[in-house]
Each structure stands twice: as structure tokens, then as C-alpha cells.
Design a protein around this motif. Structure first.
Motif, PDB file in Angstrom:
ATOM      1  N   GLN A 161       0.846  -1.177  -0.066  1.00 51.90           N
ATOM      2  CA  GLN A 161      -0.148  -0.043   0.141  1.00 51.90           C
ATOM      3  C   GLN A 161       0.901   1.285  -0.003  1.00 51.90           C
ATOM      4  O   GLN A 161       0.483   2.175   0.624  1.00 51.90           O
ATOM      5  N   ALA A 162       1.856   1.299  -0.835  1.00 48.60           N
ATOM      6  CA  ALA A 162       2.974   2.330  -0.905  1.00 48.60           C
ATOM      7  C   ALA A 162       2.491   3.627  -1.559  1.00 48.60           C
ATOM      8  O   ALA A 162       2.951   4.629  -1.697  1.00 48.60           O
ATOM      9  N   ASN A 163       1.318   3.414  -2.548  1.00 43.79           N
ATOM     10  CA  ASN A 163       0.876   4.476  -3.530  1.00 43.79           C
ATOM     11  C   ASN A 163       2.074   5.100  -4.414  1.00 43.79           C
ATOM     12  O   ASN A 163       2.371   6.132  -4.112  1.00 43.79           O
ATOM     13  N   SER A 164       2.819   4.116  -5.093  1.00 40.14           N
ATOM     14  CA  SER A 164       4.020   4.335  -5.418  1.00 40.14           C
ATOM     15  C   SER A 164       3.878   5.171  -6.965  1.00 40.14           C
ATOM     16  O   SER A 164       3.045   4.778  -7.540  1.00 40.14           O
ATOM     17  N   VAL A 165       4.874   6.015  -7.326  1.00 39.28           N
ATOM     18  CA  VAL A 165       4.779   6.628  -8.529  1.00 39.28           C
ATOM     19  C   VAL A 165       6.174   6.700  -9.049  1.00 39.28           C
ATOM     20  O   VAL A 165       7.217   7.131  -8.419  1.00 39.28           O
ATOM     21  N   LEU A 166       6.367   6.483 -10.396  1.00 36.61           N
ATOM     22  CA  LEU A 166       7.498   6.632 -11.052  1.00 36.61           C
ATOM     23  C   LEU A 166       7.904   8.020 -11.070  1.00 36.61           C
ATOM     24  O   LEU A 166       7.072   8.686 -11.584  1.00 36.61           O
ATOM     25  N   ARG A 178      16.407   9.931 -13.769  1.00 34.93           N
ATOM     26  CA  ARG A 178      17.623   8.810 -13.417  1.00 34.93           C
ATOM     27  C   ARG A 178      18.582   9.397 -12.484  1.00 34.93           C
ATOM     28  O   ARG A 178      18.801  10.568 -12.425  1.00 34.93           O
ATOM     29  N   THR A 179      19.084   8.525 -11.811  1.00 30.68           N
ATOM     30  CA  THR A 179      20.019   8.834 -10.657  1.00 30.68           C
ATOM     31  C   THR A 179      21.484   8.639 -11.424  1.00 30.68           C
ATOM     32  O   THR A 179      21.413   8.535 -12.636  1.00 30.68           O
ATOM     33  N   ASP A 180      22.447   9.348 -10.582  1.00 27.96           N
ATOM     34  CA  ASP A 180      23.549   9.328 -11.108  1.00 27.96           C
ATOM     35  C   ASP A 180      24.319   7.986 -11.511  1.00 27.96           C
ATOM     36  O   ASP A 180      25.235   7.771 -12.328  1.00 27.96           O
ATOM     37  N   GLN A 181      23.500   6.799 -11.221  1.00 31.45           N
ATOM     38  CA  GLN A 181      23.997   5.546 -11.402  1.00 31.45           C
ATOM     39  C   GLN A 181      23.325   5.023 -12.576  1.00 31.45           C
ATOM     40  O   GLN A 181      23.299   3.722 -13.069  1.00 31.45           O
ATOM     41  N   GLY A 182      22.268   5.649 -13.093  1.00 36.11           N
ATOM     42  CA  GLY A 182      21.463   5.315 -14.190  1.00 36.11           C
ATOM     43  C   GLY A 182      19.916   4.442 -13.863  1.00 36.11           C
ATOM     44  O   GLY A 182      19.552   3.990 -14.660  1.00 36.11           O
ATOM     45  N   ASN A 183      19.841   4.509 -12.752  1.00 36.90           N
ATOM     46  CA  ASN A 183      18.602   3.657 -12.083  1.00 36.90           C
ATOM     47  C   ASN A 183      17.474   4.717 -12.102  1.00 36.90           C
ATOM     48  O   ASN A 183      17.669   6.110 -12.239  1.00 36.90           O
ATOM     49  N   VAL A 184      16.345   4.183 -11.907  1.00 35.34           N
ATOM     50  CA  VAL A 184      15.113   5.101 -11.892  1.00 35.34           C
ATOM     51  C   VAL A 184      14.680   5.134 -10.307  1.00 35.34           C
ATOM     52  O   VAL A 184      15.169   4.403  -9.671  1.00 35.34           O
ATOM     53  N   LEU A 185      13.807   6.210 -10.279  1.00 38.73           N
ATOM     54  CA  LEU A 185      13.413   6.617  -9.098  1.00 38.73           C
ATOM     55  C   LEU A 185      11.816   6.610  -8.886  1.00 38.73           C
ATOM     56  O   LEU A 185      11.064   6.949  -9.577  1.00 38.73           O
ATOM     57  N   VAL A 186      11.371   5.917  -7.583  1.00 45.60           N
ATOM     58  CA  VAL A 186      10.008   5.618  -7.609  1.00 45.60           C
ATOM     59  C   VAL A 186       9.731   6.338  -6.398  1.00 45.60           C
ATOM     60  O   VAL A 186      10.491   6.156  -5.065  1.00 45.60           O
ATOM     61  N   ASP A 187       8.803   7.185  -6.179  1.00 45.90           N
ATOM     62  CA  ASP A 187       8.469   7.882  -4.765  1.00 45.90           C
ATOM     63  C   ASP A 187       7.095   7.103  -4.216  1.00 45.90           C
ATOM     64  O   ASP A 187       5.967   6.890  -4.935  1.00 45.90           O
ATOM     65  N   CYS A 188       7.191   6.604  -3.061  1.00 42.23           N
ATOM     66  CA  CYS A 188       6.257   5.842  -2.257  1.00 42.23           C
ATOM     67  C   CYS A 188       5.559   6.952  -1.353  1.00 42.23           C
ATOM     68  O   CYS A 188       6.123   7.626  -0.279  1.00 42.23           O
ATOM     69  N   HIS A 189       4.048   7.110  -1.324  1.00 40.88           N
ATOM     70  CA  HIS A 189       3.260   7.971  -0.505  1.00 40.88           C
ATOM     71  C   HIS A 189       2.627   7.024   0.293  1.00 40.88           C
ATOM     72  O   HIS A 189       1.515   6.948   0.245  1.00 40.88           O
ATOM     73  N   PHE A 190       3.162   6.845   1.487  1.00 43.50           N
ATOM     74  CA  PHE A 190       2.790   6.179   2.596  1.00 43.50           C
ATOM     75  C   PHE A 190       2.040   7.217   3.486  1.00 43.50           C
ATOM     76  O   PHE A 190       0.999   6.733   4.248  1.00 43.50           O
ATOM     77  N   ASN A 191       2.109   8.270   3.436  1.00 44.12           N
ATOM     78  CA  ASN A 191       1.504   9.529   4.289  1.00 44.12           C
ATOM     79  C   ASN A 191       2.218   9.330   5.809  1.00 44.12           C
ATOM     80  O   ASN A 191       2.458  10.225   6.446  1.00 44.12           O
ATOM     81  N   GLN A 192       2.140   8.402   6.244  1.00 43.25           N
ATOM     82  CA  GLN A 192       2.982   8.143   7.756  1.00 43.25           C
ATOM     83  C   GLN A 192       3.105   6.587   7.836  1.00 43.25           C
ATOM     84  O   GLN A 192       2.361   5.524   7.117  1.00 43.25           O
ATOM     85  N   PHE A 193       4.174   6.206   8.590  1.00 44.57           N
ATOM     86  CA  PHE A 193       4.503   4.741   9.015  1.00 44.57           C
ATOM     87  C   PHE A 193       4.930   4.704  10.172  1.00 44.57           C
ATOM     88  O   PHE A 193       6.091   5.319  10.569  1.00 44.57           O
ATOM     89  N   PRO A 194       4.183   4.080  11.373  1.00 42.10           N
ATOM     90  CA  PRO A 194       4.503   3.965  12.488  1.00 42.10           C
ATOM     91  C   PRO A 194       5.758   3.384  12.914  1.00 42.10           C
ATOM     92  O   PRO A 194       6.438   3.603  13.965  1.00 42.10           O
ATOM     93  N   ASP A 195       6.343   2.191  12.231  1.00 44.82           N
ATOM     94  CA  ASP A 195       7.551   1.537  12.436  1.00 44.82           C
ATOM     95  C   ASP A 195       8.485   1.779  11.375  1.00 44.82           C
ATOM     96  O   ASP A 195       8.439   0.715  10.333  1.00 44.82           O
ATOM     97  N   PRO A 196       9.416   2.690  11.172  1.00 39.71           N
ATOM     98  CA  PRO A 196      10.347   2.812  10.085  1.00 39.71           C
ATOM     99  C   PRO A 196      11.233   1.585   9.851  1.00 39.71           C
ATOM    100  O   PRO A 196      11.470   1.289   8.768  1.00 39.71           O
ATOM    101  N   ALA A 197      11.586   1.163  11.148  1.00 39.58           N
ATOM    102  CA  ALA A 197      12.443   0.074  10.866  1.00 39.58           C
ATOM    103  C   ALA A 197      11.837  -1.243  10.123  1.00 39.58           C
ATOM    104  O   ALA A 197      12.500  -1.859   9.387  1.00 39.58           O
TER     105      ALA A 197
END
Length: 249
Positions: A161-166, A178-197
Motif C-alpha cells: 500500500q505504498a501508493n508508488s509513483v515513477l 535517472r540517478t547518477d547510477q542510471g537507475n530510476v526513482l520511485v516515490d512512495c506515498h505512505f503518508n505515515q509509517f509508525p514503524d520505520p525499521a
């Protein structure tokens, strides 16, 4: 949308945090240079201090953009070798909480940022007051992903349930960023996550995810500018005014 006054205040706070951080750079240090707007102010100020003969340092940068800024500022860069241990890395953050857990990677440099942070004796985070949050997650969590793995990574993120967007390239929105390494970036819209670990472990287990933007147990100190004062954050401690410190906490 931020008001001009709010934007101007944040900019002034970034400059104040960067100027304060300069006091903890010692002559002869090997320094990691972060990425982003606050780190850019620090790089500029460090270059000015070196140009005035106040400091001599060598540096490694967390991004190609920061490398270019460092060269322009006259800061000598060196190639890390086996056994290289940086004395200090100064970087920014997109979010930080009271325990110095961070979200980073809004600029796409999260992999090199985490590499330099873990290769440093001390990690100093600079932030304006807007970056401090009671709980991480308001800022989208970035992931660096191998392009080949992208469809399967997105499938797995959907289950979380990350609501991810390329992320799209700013100059050419029809292409992925693209990153400096040539990979792509995905942004995850969790809004909040009580347990980051726990979330970090789940993301690290996904094949094709090169790195995530959760920086847990990495930062040693943060300098947070709030108006005209600077507060020092340490994990598990209440913020204290910078005036209480004569050396890097």
C-alpha cells in the motif's frame, strides 16, 4: 503552495544552518559533501573559507551536482580508496524526527548519500524548521530501482500500500528521472509509517530496490535553524540551543 514569506524564511534558515555547520569543520579533514539546497549553501561557504585561507580540506561528494558545486567553489575532491574513513559528512534531509530518523533522496542522490554517511565518523544533518516532523512519512519516500526490475517492484509496493509513483525527469516529463547510477526513482506515498525499521526491512527485501530513503541510526547530530536560533538535535535527547556547545556534539 508556500507563501513568499514562508519560502524566504526557509531559505534564511538553510543559510543559517549551513553557516553554523562551518564552525565544526577542522583543518585537514576529509569531508563528505551532501546534496540539496541546504548542502549547496554549505559547499559555497566552505569554498569561501578555503579561499580565504581559513581551512584546508579534501572532499567527496554525494552527487554529480555537488561535485560540480565543489569544483566551482575551489574545494579539492579525492577518489575514495579501500579503508577511506571520512571525518565528517554534512548533508541535508527531507524529513527528520526527534530521534534523528530521516527521509532523504528528494534530489535523487540517496544511494551515494547513504554510502558516504556510513563511511563517516560523524554525520551532521542541516535543516530548516519545516523539515522537523512528529512522525516520518508526509514526504514521499524515494526508492532507487534497477530499471529491469521496475514492474515487479511496483507490484510488490502495491501490496505494501505504498501508493508508488515513477518519478519523471524535470526537463523531459515523458522520461523517467535517472540517478547518477542510471537507475530510476520511485516515490512512495505512505503518508505515515509508525514503524520505520520494519518498513526498511520490507523494502530491502525487494529484489531490484537498490536503496531506500530511510536513514535510520545514521545521523549523529542535526543543526535545525528555527528563526534566528539554531537547535542541536541528538538521538534520544531534547533539542538544545547551539550556544551550549563549543565543539561538535
Amino acid at each position: 503552495m508556500q507563501s513568499p514569506t514562508s519560502s524566504q524564511q526557509q531559505d534564511q534558515e538553510k543559510k543559517l544552518a549551513a553557516a553554523t555547520a562551518l564552525h565544526w569543520v577542522k583543518d585537514g579533514m576529509q569531508v563528505g559533501l551532501g546534496s540539496g539546497s541546504t548542502a549547496a549553501y554549505f559547499i559555497s561557504l566552505l569554498g569561501e573559507a578555503m579561499g580565504a585561507g581559513q581551512l584546508r580540506v579534501q572532499a567527496v561528494a554525494t552527487s554529480l551536482v555537488s561535485e560540480a558545486l565543489a569544483r566551482q567553489a575551489g574545494i579539492p575532491l579525492f577518489e575514495p580508496r579501500k579503508g577511506t574513513r571520512l571525518d565528517l559528512t554534512v548533508d541535508g534531509a527531507d524529513e527528520l524526527d526527534a530521534d534523528l530518523r530521516l527521509i532523504k533522496g528528494g534530489g535523487g542522490a540517496l544511494l551515494r548519500e547513504k554510502i558516504l554517511a556510513t563511511a563517516s565518523r560523524h554525520v551532521l544533518i542541516l535543516a530548516d524548521s519545516s523539515k522537523v516532523v512528529p512522525q516520518l512519512g508526509r514526504f514521499p519516500l524515494p526508492l532507487e530501482v534497477v530499471p529491469f526490475a521496475l514492474p515487479w517492484v511496483l507490484d510488490t509496493l502495491e501490496k505494501l500500500q505504498a501508493n508508488s509513483v515513477l518519478r519523471s525527469d524535470r526537463q523531459n516529463p515523458t522520461e523517467p528521472a535517472r540517478t547518477d547510477q542510471g537507475n530510476v526513482l520511485v516515490d512512495c506515498h505512505f503518508n505515515q509509517f509508525p514503524d520505520p525499521a520494519q518498513l526498511a526491512r520490507q523494502l530491502e527485501a525487494i529484489p531490484g530496490v537498490v536503496e531506500h530513503g530511510l536513514f535510520l541510526g545514521v545521523a549523529h547530530t542535526a543543526l535545525v535553524a528555527q528563526g534566528e536560533q539554531v537547535l542541536v538535535y541528538k538521538p534520544g535527547e531534547a533539542p538544545r540551543n547551539i550556544a551550549e556547545f563549543t565543539e561538535l556534539p
